[in-house]
Design an enzyme around this catalytic site. Sequence first.
Site, PDB file in Angstrom:
ATOM      1  N   ASP A  49       0.859  -1.173   0.000  1.00 41.59           N
ATOM      2  CA  ASP A  49       0.000   0.000   0.000  1.00 41.59           C
ATOM      3  C   ASP A  49       0.910   1.242   0.000  1.00 41.59           C
ATOM      4  OD1 ASP A  49      -2.344   1.634   0.589  1.00 41.59           O
ATOM      5  OD2 ASP A  49      -1.509   1.780   2.608  1.00 41.59           O
ATOM      6  N   ASP A  51      -0.172   5.166   0.997  1.00 41.93           N
ATOM      7  CA  ASP A  51      -0.397   6.143   2.065  1.00 41.93           C
ATOM      8  C   ASP A  51      -0.384   5.486   3.449  1.00 41.93           C
ATOM      9  OD1 ASP A  51      -0.912   8.609   0.568  1.00 41.93           O
ATOM     10  OD2 ASP A  51      -2.667   7.546  -0.192  1.00 41.93           O
TER      11      ASP A  51
HETATM   12  O1  C5P Z   1      -2.537   4.459  -0.558  1.00 38.93           O
HETATM   13  P1  C5P Z   1      -3.772   4.130   0.229  1.00 38.93           P
HETATM   14  O2  C5P Z   1      -4.559   3.000  -0.375  1.00 38.93           O
HETATM   15  O3  C5P Z   1      -3.488   3.937   1.672  1.00 38.93           O
HETATM   16  O4  C5P Z   1      -4.691   5.457   0.113  1.00 38.93           O
HETATM   17  C1  C5P Z   1      -5.894   5.587   0.773  1.00 38.93           C
HETATM   18  C2  C5P Z   1      -5.892   6.591   1.891  1.00 38.93           C
HETATM   19  O5  C5P Z   1      -6.230   7.886   1.393  1.00 38.93           O
HETATM   20  C3  C5P Z   1      -6.954   6.254   2.904  1.00 38.93           C
HETATM   21  O6  C5P Z   1      -6.395   5.651   4.045  1.00 38.93           O
HETATM   22  C4  C5P Z   1      -7.660   7.578   3.224  1.00 38.93           C
HETATM   23  O7  C5P Z   1      -7.564   7.958   4.580  1.00 38.93           O
HETATM   24  C5  C5P Z   1      -6.973   8.600   2.366  1.00 38.93           C
HETATM   25  N1  C5P Z   1      -7.931   9.500   1.675  1.00 38.93           N
HETATM   26  C6  C5P Z   1      -7.778  10.862   1.788  1.00 38.93           C
HETATM   27  N2  C5P Z   1      -8.655  11.711   1.142  1.00 38.93           N
HETATM   28  C7  C5P Z   1      -9.656  11.221   0.384  1.00 38.93           C
HETATM   29  C8  C5P Z   1      -9.803   9.833   0.244  1.00 38.93           C
HETATM   30  C9  C5P Z   1      -8.915   9.011   0.902  1.00 38.93           C
HETATM   31  O8  C5P Z   1      -6.862  11.322   2.483  1.00 38.93           O
HETATM   32  N3  C5P Z   1     -10.468  12.061  -0.233  1.00 38.93           N
HETATM   33 MG    MG Z   2      -2.859   3.217   3.418  1.00 39.37          MG
END
Ligand code: C5P
Ligand code: MG
Length: 297
Positions: A49, A51
């Site tokens: 993954d 983030d």
């Molecule tokens: O790379 P990863 O799959 O972890 O990315 C997803 C993350 O992005 C989620 O954990 C979520 O908290 C974050 N997110 C965000 N803003 C959004 C949608 C998702 O920060 N609008």
């Molecule tokens: Mg993540």
Amino acid sequence: ENPQLTPFEIFFKEIEKFSKLHMKDRDRVQEILQSMQKAGSKTLQVISDFDMTLTRFEYNGKRCPTCHNILERSDAISSDCKKKLQELLDKYYPIEIDSTLSVEEKLPLMVEWWTKAHELLVNQKIKKAGLAKAVKDSEAKLRDGYQYFFDHLNEHSIPLLIFSAGIGDILEEVIRQTEVFHPNVKVISNYMDFDESGVLKAFKGELIHIYNKKEGALLNTGHFQELRTRTNVLLLGDSLGDLNMADGVQDMENILKIGFLNDKVEERKQSYLDSYDIVLIKDETLDVPNAVIRFLT
Ligand code: C5P
Ligand code: MG
């Protein structure tokens, strides 16, 4: 009496010393690692993954940004839109990490979050040319030890799949600017679609959110087909949804799942221990994954 330790015993004692490392079934972890080592690094692939797994959760007591946050906080976004995106984050992030809700309950709300955020972003007429600056100006930080992690995997020609529900264009820019976007890296993520003049008009393809990585994996059979001789998987994630990132792997023999537990530790500890082989609690480094890949190569 001074018994001779095997290289495996030395390695395992070493990783057990990490105070942030937790395991429910130590014997099982040993079994997986020994079996993976026996098979050799030519059979290994890494799926991670992005983030809050490859990037830090906190730095100097301050939260670090996700891909979305990097863009949302940049000058590519109007202050009115920033406010709306922040409201979405304040509403939906607590739901994402709420251990009292089931995946079934969360799923539609996560789709809602991503959909609304992407709609707001598309309305901002974001320019492709501005993304590099947004990343440069941001506080994005890869976890300590990232250099060894990326370089070592590349030196050993071990494929690294970064599977992210974030934004592919931003993620790529982060690893490009830190000079670790090596040829062994493949990214599956949400990519932006720009018009002829370089202005964001939509997001491409099927939306990837934290709870549909299984579907995302199954849409990329070509990638997993190419890697079908790599039957041993090291998986890194920070959300329970990340456990599905390896669902497309063909003929899998062993999988070692390492999970970062960054937030709501007490509430979520048991569920993480039940689903990840190794759980790293509030660890901002890649030391444990690095020790594992060093041992396996
Ligand atoms: O790379 P990863 O799959 O972890 O990315 C997803 C993350 O992005 C989620 O954990 C979520 O908290 C974050 N997110 C965000 N803003 C959004 C949608 C998702 O920060 N609008
Ligand atoms: Mg993540």
